[in-house]
Design a protein around this motif. Sequence first.
Motif, PDB file in Angstrom:
ATOM      1  N   UNK B 354       0.828  -1.203   0.000  1.00 38.23           N
ATOM      2  CA  UNK B 354       0.000   0.000   0.000  1.00 38.23           C
ATOM      3  C   UNK B 354       0.864   1.256   0.000  1.00 38.23           C
ATOM      4  N   UNK B 355       1.859   1.275   0.882  1.00 35.13           N
ATOM      5  CA  UNK B 355       2.718   2.462   0.971  1.00 35.13           C
ATOM      6  C   UNK B 355       3.397   2.731  -0.360  1.00 35.13           C
ATOM      7  N   UNK B 356       3.871   1.688  -1.009  1.00 36.25           N
ATOM      8  CA  UNK B 356       4.544   1.867  -2.294  1.00 36.25           C
ATOM      9  C   UNK B 356       3.581   2.415  -3.358  1.00 36.25           C
ATOM     10  N   UNK B 357       2.425   1.764  -3.463  1.00 43.13           N
ATOM     11  CA  UNK B 357       1.478   2.170  -4.517  1.00 43.13           C
ATOM     12  C   UNK B 357       0.936   3.575  -4.290  1.00 43.13           C
ATOM     13  N   UNK B 358       0.542   3.858  -3.042  1.00 42.97           N
ATOM     14  CA  UNK B 358      -0.062   5.172  -2.775  1.00 42.97           C
ATOM     15  C   UNK B 358       0.977   6.282  -2.912  1.00 42.97           C
ATOM     16  N   UNK B 359       2.219   6.002  -2.492  1.00 40.57           N
ATOM     17  CA  UNK B 359       3.275   7.005  -2.622  1.00 40.57           C
ATOM     18  C   UNK B 359       3.529   7.308  -4.104  1.00 40.57           C
ATOM     19  N   UNK B 360       3.670   6.257  -4.888  1.00 37.78           N
ATOM     20  CA  UNK B 360       3.928   6.447  -6.322  1.00 37.78           C
ATOM     21  C   UNK B 360       2.795   7.225  -6.984  1.00 37.78           C
ATOM     22  N   UNK B 361       1.562   6.882  -6.637  1.00 36.02           N
ATOM     23  CA  UNK B 361       0.413   7.540  -7.276  1.00 36.02           C
ATOM     24  C   UNK B 361       0.349   9.017  -6.904  1.00 36.02           C
ATOM     25  N   UNK B 362       0.608   9.337  -5.638  1.00 33.15           N
ATOM     26  CA  UNK B 362       0.530  10.744  -5.208  1.00 33.15           C
ATOM     27  C   UNK B 362       1.681  11.548  -5.809  1.00 33.15           C
TER      28      UNK B 362
END
Lengths: 492, 492
Positions: B354-362
Motif C-alpha cells: 500500500x505504501x509503495x502504490x499510494x506514494x507512487x500515485x501521489x
Amino acid sequence: MTHSLLATLAARLGPAHVLTDETDLAPHLAETRGLYHGRALAVVRPRDTAEVAFVVRACASAQVPVVAHGGNTGLVGGGVPFGGVVISLTRLDRVRAVDPLDATITVEAGCVLATVQQAADAAGMLFPLSLASEGSCRIGGNLATNAGGTAVLAYGNARELTLGLEVVLADGQVWNGLRALRKDNSGYDLKNLFIGSEGTLGIITAAVLRLHPKPVSKATAFLGLASARAALDAFGRLRDGLGPRLTAFEYVPRFPLEVVLRHLPGAVRPLVGDHAAYALVEISSPAPDAGGELEAQLAELIEAGLAEDAVLAQSEAQGSALWRLRESLSEMQGYEGGSIKHDVSVPVSRVAEFLERATAACEAALPGVRVCAFGHFGDGNIHFNLTQPVGAEKAAFLAEWPHFNRIVHDIVHAMDGSIAAEHGVGLIKRDELPRYKDPVALDLMRRLKGALDPKGILNPGKVLAPAGEGPEALPVAQAVRPYPAARSDTAA
Amino acid sequence: MTHSLLATLAARLGPAHVLTDETDLAPHLAETRGLYHGRALAVVRPRDTAEVAFVVRACASAQVPVVAHGGNTGLVGGGVPFGGVVISLTRLDRVRAVDPLDATITVEAGCVLATVQQAADAAGMLFPLSLASEGSCRIGGNLATNAGGTAVLAYGNARELTLGLEVVLADGQVWNGLRALRKDNSGYDLKNLFIGSEGTLGIITAAVLRLHPKPVSKATAFLGLASARAALDAFGRLRDGLGPRLTAFEYVPRFPLEVVLRHLPGAVRPLVGDHAAYALVEISSPAPDAGGELEAQLAELIEAGLAEDAVLAQSEAQGSALWRLRESLSEMQGYEGGSIKHDVSVPVSRVAEFLERATAACEAALPGVRVCAFGHFGDGNIHFNLTQPVGAEKAAFLAEWPHFNRIVHDIVHAMDGSIAAEHGVGLIKRDELPRYKDPVALDLMRRLKGALDPKGILNPGKVLAPAGEGPEALPVAQAVRPYPAARSDTAA
C-alpha cells in the motif's frame, strides 16, 4: 405451494441436494440433548454462498422459515426446526485462504472446527478456539453461537477471533464483510450483530478469522486447593504473574474429579492427597521454557499457601492425560444418573462466592443432591451441574429442573451474571430470558430482529419468542419433557 | 417551543447547566481541525445518567436533535452540531469502581482518558488505551468512536477493552448493560452496536472496561530499515517471536523523521546513520528483563538482514524521548506547510505494498508533493499524510484534498482496506462512504439507524446522510473549505 418451492430449490441445487426422506431428515430434527424433536419440509445442501442466497430468497418469497445447520452440536436447541427448510452448510467447507503474515484464515461456514485448527497449524500458526465437539462442530455454528471453550482466557470467545464475515440476509441479499482489518471504523459494527445471534438475524456463510503465533512451549499442571476461594486467589496470582501466557485455568472440585476417576477407563489420580478442589492450569510461551516458568509459579503458590499441592506434567502425554480428565467430566457425570445443567457466568471476582451460595441453596432444596460444578473458572463461567441423589429416581429428579433453574438463575442474576454464558439461548433458555434480561435490552433485541428479519423467516422462535406469542409458548408442548439418558452428552 | 424546551431543561438541571451565551457555546461549535463550524440552541451539562435521559426525552418530544460531547477532540467532525442541543458529559466524571481481581474498572462517560489510566494504575493494573489526546479526550467519546491509538497491537481497540455499557437511547430510555462478564451469550450483542456509532444510535453514559496486568518491565527500541518491505518482514518476525509481548510497532519513514528532528525542540537523532525507514518497537513483559529479551530479538533481526541498525533505550527517559519523536509527528508536520491527511488501513500483510502504490500515485499526481505517511504499521493502519511541495501555495495545495482522497481511497479500496481506520466517519468521510462501502452494508446501517433512532434525533447527519438527502449534501456548504493552519493539530 410447498411442492413448488421444493421444485424450485431442486432445479437450482440438484435433486440430490433437496432431501425429504425421513431417514435423511432425522439427524436434523434431533438435537444433542434429546430435549426437542423438530419437523421440516426438507433439508437442502447448497454448495456455495450464491446457492444459500438463492434458497433464502426462494423461502422468503414463499414465507417459509429457514434454519441453518452446521454440525448440529448445539446444546440449547437453537437448531431445532419447527417446520420450514433446514439449510445444511456442510458443503461450504473450503478453507479459502491462510495468510501467516497477516495472521488470518478465511474459511467457509461448513468447515469443521478441527479442520480450521489444522489448516492454521499447517501454516505455522494457532487458531485457538477449542471445545469438546471440535471434531464435528462447524465454524459457522461456532460463530452463530459465539462459542467459548477452554482457550477464552487468553484468546477470547469466537467473537474476538473474528475479523470479517460473509452473511446471507433474510431477503437473500449477501453482505460481503470479509475484511481482514485490525482497525476499521467505517460505520456501524455489523459483524458482532450476527455473531451470537444463533441464525436469527442472518446466515453466516464465511469468515475471516484471526490467527495467533504458535506457542513455542506449553506446560500443564494440576493443583490441589483448599476451596473455591483459594482457587480464586491462586488464579489472580497466576494471571498477574503470567499475563496472556496463562492460557487455561479450569476448575474441578472433589466430586466431579472422583466421578471421572471412577468411570473413565485408564484415568489416573493426578495428586496423591485429597483436596476440596482442583485446578487444571496451562501456560503457553513464545520461549522454550514454559515448564520451568510454570514450576516457579507453582512453588510460589505453595509457599504463599494458595495451593496445597501441585503436579507438573513431565511430558506431552501426561499433559494430555490431565486434559482428558477435564474434558471427560460432562460425559462421566452421566454414569451417576440424571444431570440438571446450568451454563452460567458471573464476574470473575465473584465466582467463588457464586459457587458457595448456589451449592448451599441447591443442597438445602434437595438433601443428597450432588453438586457437580466445574468449568472455565478464569472466565467466571461455571457449568453448574447437579447430579441426582444416590438411589433417587432419575425422572423424578429431572422433573425438578425448572425448580433448580429458578434457584440457580436467581443467584446468578443477583450477582450481575449471565444465565447463558457460552452455549447461547436457543430454545432451552428462551423463556428464561424475559425473567432476567433488562426489558430495555429485550426491546432493543426485538427492534433489531424486526429491522433485519421483518418477515420472521430466520430460525423463528429461537432466542426471542415469535411476535404475538406469550413468553411461555414453546413451539411444541412436549418440548418441556425432562432430560433423557445423558451418556452420549458431551456438553463442556 | 425552543424557549419552552430550554425552560424545561433548566428546571431540571438548574439554569447554570443550560448554557446559551455565545462564549459558552463557542468551544462546542468548533472542532479540532477547524474544518466545520456548527450552531446550537444550547449546551446542557447533566450531572448523571438520569439527567441525560431527561434531556434526551425532552428533546425527542420536541423533535430537537441532540449531540453528545466529551472532550470534543474528534478528528472527523463527528461532534459538530447543526442546530439542536449539545449534551456535554463532562460532569459525569466519576470512577464508579475498580476491581483488580476482576480486572475491571467502571467509569462514567465524562472521565478523561488519562484519569481512567491513572485509576487503573493506582490499583496496580493497566488500562492500555493510549492516544495523543489522552489528557483531554473523554472515555465516552473514545467508546463512541472505537478509538485506536498506539496499544492496539497487543490490547485491541476501545471495543476490545469494553465489557459493558450504559446507554441512553433515542427515546430517553436507559439501557443498563453494565456487565463485567467475560462470557455472556444471553441475546444479541448490543454493546458493540453502540461502540463506534459516533453518537448516532445512543449516548454512552458509563462503561465497564477491561484492565490488564501491569507489565513488570518494558523496553523500547528504534530500528533503521531499508524499506517498508523490510519493516513488514521485521514486524512479522518480532510478532511471531514475542507474541502478545510486542506492544508497539510504529512506522516512521525518513521524511517524517527528518521533519520532527528539524522542528521539535530538543529532539535528538536516534540513529547515527541514514535509513529509508524506521520503526519504534516496544515490548512489555510480565518478567523483569524486557530489555534483554528485546536486545536478543534485535540482534537476530540485524543478523537476518531485516534491520540495518537498531538502538535500545537504556533508561525510561530515553524510551520517552523515542516515543516523543513518534507522538510529535503530526504536529511537527504542520511546520512544513499544508497537510492533506488520510486515516486508512489495509490487511497487515499488504501495508508495504500500500505504501509503495499510494506514494507512487501521489508523487505522479503532484510532482514535489512530500509523502508523510507513518503510523500503526502492526495494525495495518497508516496515517497517509501529504505535505505540500516546498514553496507551493498552501491554499492551492489544500484545494487538491478531494483529488488526493480519490487517489488514496481508490487504492485502499482496491486492497480491501478501510478509508476510516481509527478516527471514524463523522462528517468528513460521510460522503466518501457510499462510494466505497458495500451497498448492502449501507442498507443494513440505515435499517439499524431507523430501528434505534426512528425520529433521527441522535447526532443527525453524521456517519449516514439524513434520510431524503442526497449523498453529496453536507449540512453547511462552507464545510468543504480546505484545511486551515494546522499547528495545533495533534492527530495521531
